[in-house]
Design a protein around this motif. Sequence first.
Motif, PDB file in Angstrom:
ATOM      1  N   LEU A   1      36.228  33.353  35.171  1.00 17.62           N
ATOM      2  CA  LEU A   1      34.804  33.303  34.825  1.00 17.62           C
ATOM      3  C   LEU A   1      34.139  34.654  35.038  1.00 17.62           C
ATOM      4  CD1 LEU A   1      33.725  29.864  36.361  1.00 17.62           C
ATOM      5  CD2 LEU A   1      34.363  30.366  33.996  1.00 17.62           C
ATOM      6  N   MET A   2      34.491  35.312  36.143  1.00 16.52           N
ATOM      7  CA  MET A   2      33.935  36.649  36.418  1.00 16.52           C
ATOM      8  C   MET A   2      34.329  37.626  35.321  1.00 16.52           C
ATOM      9  SD  MET A   2      34.819  37.046  40.468  1.00 16.52           S
ATOM     10  CE  MET A   2      34.987  35.560  41.458  1.00 16.52           C
ATOM     11  N   ALA A   3      35.579  37.566  34.906  1.00 17.29           N
ATOM     12  CA  ALA A   3      36.049  38.469  33.854  1.00 17.29           C
ATOM     13  C   ALA A   3      35.324  38.193  32.540  1.00 17.29           C
ATOM     14  CB  ALA A   3      37.563  38.334  33.684  1.00 17.29           C
ATOM     15  N   GLU A   4      35.138  36.909  32.209  1.00 16.83           N
ATOM     16  CA  GLU A   4      34.430  36.562  30.987  1.00 16.83           C
ATOM     17  C   GLU A   4      32.980  37.029  31.040  1.00 16.83           C
ATOM     18  OE1 GLU A   4      34.863  32.361  30.672  1.00 16.83           O
ATOM     19  OE2 GLU A   4      36.950  32.444  29.960  1.00 16.83           O
ATOM     20  N   MET A   5      32.419  37.038  32.229  1.00 17.26           N
ATOM     21  CA  MET A   5      31.043  37.489  32.395  1.00 17.26           C
ATOM     22  C   MET A   5      30.934  39.007  32.281  1.00 17.26           C
ATOM     23  SD  MET A   5      28.379  36.076  35.318  1.00 17.26           S
ATOM     24  CE  MET A   5      29.738  35.484  36.266  1.00 17.26           C
ATOM     25  N   GLY A   6      32.045  39.692  32.468  1.00 16.34           N
ATOM     26  CA  GLY A   6      32.036  41.147  32.398  1.00 16.34           C
ATOM     27  C   GLY A   6      31.789  41.825  33.735  1.00 16.34           C
ATOM     28  N   LEU A   7      31.979  41.089  34.840  1.00 18.96           N
ATOM     29  CA  LEU A   7      31.756  41.690  36.152  1.00 18.96           C
ATOM     30  C   LEU A   7      32.706  42.868  36.375  1.00 18.96           C
ATOM     31  CD1 LEU A   7      31.203  38.781  38.709  1.00 18.96           C
ATOM     32  CD2 LEU A   7      29.569  39.906  37.206  1.00 18.96           C
ATOM     33  N   GLU A   8      32.157  43.919  36.950  1.00 14.19           N
ATOM     34  CA  GLU A   8      32.943  45.111  37.257  1.00 14.19           C
ATOM     35  C   GLU A   8      33.447  45.100  38.696  1.00 14.19           C
ATOM     36  OE1 GLU A   8      29.857  47.419  34.289  1.00 14.19           O
ATOM     37  OE2 GLU A   8      29.852  47.866  36.433  1.00 14.19           O
ATOM     38  N   ALA A   9      32.822  44.261  39.545  1.00  9.26           N
ATOM     39  CA  ALA A   9      33.202  44.194  40.950  1.00  9.26           C
ATOM     40  C   ALA A   9      32.869  42.807  41.491  1.00  9.26           C
ATOM     41  CB  ALA A   9      32.477  45.269  41.758  1.00  9.26           C
ATOM     42  N   PHE A  10      33.566  42.425  42.549  1.00 10.19           N
ATOM     43  CA  PHE A  10      33.340  41.145  43.218  1.00 10.19           C
ATOM     44  C   PHE A  10      33.331  41.379  44.709  1.00 10.19           C
ATOM     45  CE2 PHE A  10      35.470  37.092  44.853  1.00 10.19           C
ATOM     46  CZ  PHE A  10      34.296  36.358  44.877  1.00 10.19           C
ATOM     47  N   ARG A  11      32.237  40.978  45.333  1.00  7.22           N
ATOM     48  CA  ARG A  11      32.137  41.094  46.791  1.00  7.22           C
ATOM     49  C   ARG A  11      32.475  39.746  47.420  1.00  7.22           C
ATOM     50  NH1 ARG A  11      27.205  40.406  50.701  1.00  7.22           N
ATOM     51  NH2 ARG A  11      28.139  41.180  52.627  1.00  7.22           N
ATOM     52  N   PHE A  12      33.415  39.745  48.353  1.00  5.17           N
ATOM     53  CA  PHE A  12      33.776  38.530  49.076  1.00  5.17           C
ATOM     54  C   PHE A  12      34.100  38.911  50.513  1.00  5.17           C
ATOM     55  CE2 PHE A  12      37.675  40.357  47.453  1.00  5.17           C
ATOM     56  CZ  PHE A  12      38.623  40.143  48.436  1.00  5.17           C
ATOM     57  N   SER A  13      34.189  37.915  51.373  1.00  2.59           N
ATOM     58  CA  SER A  13      34.547  38.193  52.763  1.00  2.59           C
ATOM     59  C   SER A  13      35.878  37.544  53.096  1.00  2.59           C
ATOM     60  CB  SER A  13      33.460  37.716  53.724  1.00  2.59           C
ATOM     61  OG  SER A  13      33.402  36.307  53.792  1.00  2.59           O
ATOM     62  N   ILE A  14      36.480  38.022  54.160  1.00  2.00           N
ATOM     63  CA  ILE A  14      37.755  37.483  54.637  1.00  2.00           C
ATOM     64  C   ILE A  14      37.485  36.595  55.836  1.00  2.00           C
ATOM     65  CG2 ILE A  14      39.944  38.084  55.753  1.00  2.00           C
ATOM     66  CD1 ILE A  14      40.038  40.549  53.953  1.00  2.00           C
ATOM     67  N   SER A  15      37.974  35.365  55.771  1.00  2.00           N
ATOM     68  CA  SER A  15      37.836  34.447  56.884  1.00  2.00           C
ATOM     69  C   SER A  15      38.776  34.875  58.009  1.00  2.00           C
ATOM     70  CB  SER A  15      38.174  33.017  56.430  1.00  2.00           C
ATOM     71  OG  SER A  15      38.328  32.162  57.538  1.00  2.00           O
ATOM     72  N   TRP A  16      38.188  35.290  59.114  1.00  2.00           N
ATOM     73  CA  TRP A  16      38.968  35.758  60.264  1.00  2.00           C
ATOM     74  C   TRP A  16      39.972  34.686  60.689  1.00  2.00           C
ATOM     75  CZ3 TRP A  16      36.015  38.844  64.579  1.00  2.00           C
ATOM     76  CH2 TRP A  16      36.909  39.315  65.552  1.00  2.00           C
ATOM     77  N   THR A  17      39.519  33.427  60.756  1.00  2.00           N
ATOM     78  CA  THR A  17      40.412  32.381  61.257  1.00  2.00           C
ATOM     79  C   THR A  17      41.432  31.910  60.224  1.00  2.00           C
ATOM     80  OG1 THR A  17      38.830  30.634  60.682  1.00  2.00           O
ATOM     81  CG2 THR A  17      38.716  31.545  62.913  1.00  2.00           C
ATOM     82  N   ARG A  18      41.225  32.242  58.958  1.00  2.00           N
ATOM     83  CA  ARG A  18      42.270  31.945  57.979  1.00  2.00           C
ATOM     84  C   ARG A  18      43.385  32.969  58.080  1.00  2.00           C
ATOM     85  NH1 ARG A  18      42.042  28.434  54.148  1.00  2.00           N
ATOM     86  NH2 ARG A  18      39.783  28.459  53.761  1.00  2.00           N
ATOM     87  N   LEU A  19      43.026  34.188  58.438  1.00  2.00           N
ATOM     88  CA  LEU A  19      44.017  35.263  58.543  1.00  2.00           C
ATOM     89  C   LEU A  19      44.667  35.304  59.924  1.00  2.00           C
ATOM     90  CD1 LEU A  19      45.205  37.621  56.910  1.00  2.00           C
ATOM     91  CD2 LEU A  19      43.412  39.076  57.882  1.00  2.00           C
ATOM     92  N   ILE A  20      43.864  35.123  60.976  1.00  2.00           N
ATOM     93  CA  ILE A  20      44.376  35.168  62.358  1.00  2.00           C
ATOM     94  C   ILE A  20      43.817  33.935  63.078  1.00  2.00           C
ATOM     95  CG2 ILE A  20      44.636  36.567  64.439  1.00  2.00           C
ATOM     96  CD1 ILE A  20      43.790  39.003  62.826  1.00  2.00           C
ATOM     97  N   PRO A  21      44.493  32.810  63.015  1.00  2.00           N
ATOM     98  CA  PRO A  21      43.928  31.544  63.500  1.00  2.00           C
ATOM     99  C   PRO A  21      43.491  31.548  64.963  1.00  2.00           C
ATOM    100  CG  PRO A  21      45.846  31.120  62.129  1.00  2.00           C
ATOM    101  CD  PRO A  21      45.786  32.606  62.344  1.00  2.00           C
ATOM    102  N   ASN A  22      44.148  32.313  65.808  1.00  2.00           N
ATOM    103  CA  ASN A  22      43.792  32.341  67.220  1.00  2.00           C
ATOM    104  C   ASN A  22      42.818  33.462  67.562  1.00  2.00           C
ATOM    105  OD1 ASN A  22      45.455  30.115  67.914  1.00  2.00           O
ATOM    106  ND2 ASN A  22      47.245  31.464  67.926  1.00  2.00           N
ATOM    107  N   GLY A  23      42.276  34.116  66.529  1.00  2.00           N
ATOM    108  CA  GLY A  23      41.337  35.208  66.773  1.00  2.00           C
ATOM    109  C   GLY A  23      42.009  36.530  67.032  1.00  2.00           C
TER     110      GLY A  23
END
Length: 497
Positions: A86-108
């Motif tokens: 959808l972003m590509a169809e819209m023509g977005l040049e960039a996407f800002r998102f965040s990384i879930s700390w606990t998804r990457l390092i569950p124990n912090g």
Amino acid sequence: MQTVSLLSFVSVVIVLATSYCDAFTRNDFPEHFLFGAATSAYQWEGAADEDGRTPSVWDTFSHSDERGNGDIACDGYHKYKEDVKLMAEMGLEAFRFSISWTRLIPNGRGPLNPKGLTFYKNLIKELRGHGIEPHVTLYHYDLPQVLEDEYGGWIDRKIIKDFTAFADVCFREFGDDVKLWTTINEANIFAIGAYSEGILPPGHCSTNKLVNCSIGNSSTEPYIAGHNLLLAHASASKLYRLKYKSKQRGSIGFSIYAYGLSPYTNSEDDGIATERAKDFFSGWMLKPLVFGDYPEVMKRILGSRLPVFSEEESKQVKGSSDFVGIIHYTTIYITNSKPTPSLLPSNRDFFTDMGVETIFIGNSSFFTFDTIPWGFESVLEYLKQSYNNPPIYILENGLPLKHDSTLQDSERVEYTQGYIGAMLNAIKNGSDTRGYFLWSVIDLYELLAGYKSSFGLYYVNFSDPGLKRSPKLSASWYTGFLNGTIHVDPPKLSASS
């Protein structure tokens, strides 16, 4: 709801835009300027207890009231390929998102979660494959609950080491494909909301009678947390520059929330109060980043409640941001508040310390905003003049409307074109603004409003098991603007408009 394609709105958008002169287009912006849109992990991903992710303070906080939660949200975790398309169809040049700390390092801290690592690698790969630049935020309010329980999170200096280790993992694993990093999301409003007002996780306060806080000290904790946010950012920035920058060639920045601030009257008192509010809201974080220390007015008013930088810390914080991330939605009027000398320091909070009253223009509030583009331009002009014209990315800007199935969000179109025009005026006047991200790509879980209002360019039917996405008028307007098929008249930017 009937199926609606993105292109089916184009004729409507062009008609809407014909009342504007051929004044500016996407091509009037600098060559390398980025236009995109944004989300955050907890508000977009869902899958809160899947594939090894553990709770963050946001999970805990959102389950404590009746505004809903991000357990499922938009299910971006499972539907990221659809959303990137959808972003590509819209023509977005960039996407800002965040990384879930606990998804990457569950124990912090400690071992990585392979499934979380794979998800973010796949998301970044998908973005790159569609020519979309990833802009990654490391911290968007979602501290691992285990670290909050262990030592109190951002009000303890132990957080600096743990945050730096988390950042190190992200730089190492994703940095070859990520060139834009923001360490902390809107640090000033986070510190105020989480530790003075109690309206953001982990929900600390001692003076807000409208919020049921079981713990906190509004007179000291926001400043302690703010100090540690700056030191954690500086530590992560130092690590990146020493260990990764020469190879990865990315940039690292720090984000604040920036209201437009204007005196309510022409009185000297309101003028002085507005300058004081600028120092409290923006200077609190920006003066250390640019000049190495807090504003003098804050040091005078707060005294020993404001932490002090050591000489070494001051040097490390100063110049630690390659850019400033600005989050801006609306403008407020400022009037001087009457002093309350009988108020003990222990009973004060950020707003009584600042000594002003805030008046929202028109029908605005914390939850709804008027279209006030002249206030946006004034923010960029202020940053240019007061902070050595730093490189700026507008990381969030958008208009909340009631979440319903109406796709004709012409108010959002009007808002967006006005603010983009104001930004272009500021750039023409010398502001080093380099990118603009609409909040948000699609309807999300909103922390302060749950699912009652939304900012999305795409409507999400949260009653549909498949969480069907449908383009709003604003999505088609943005597509036309980015493709150069919509020409926009510059907004009226005087305060009387």
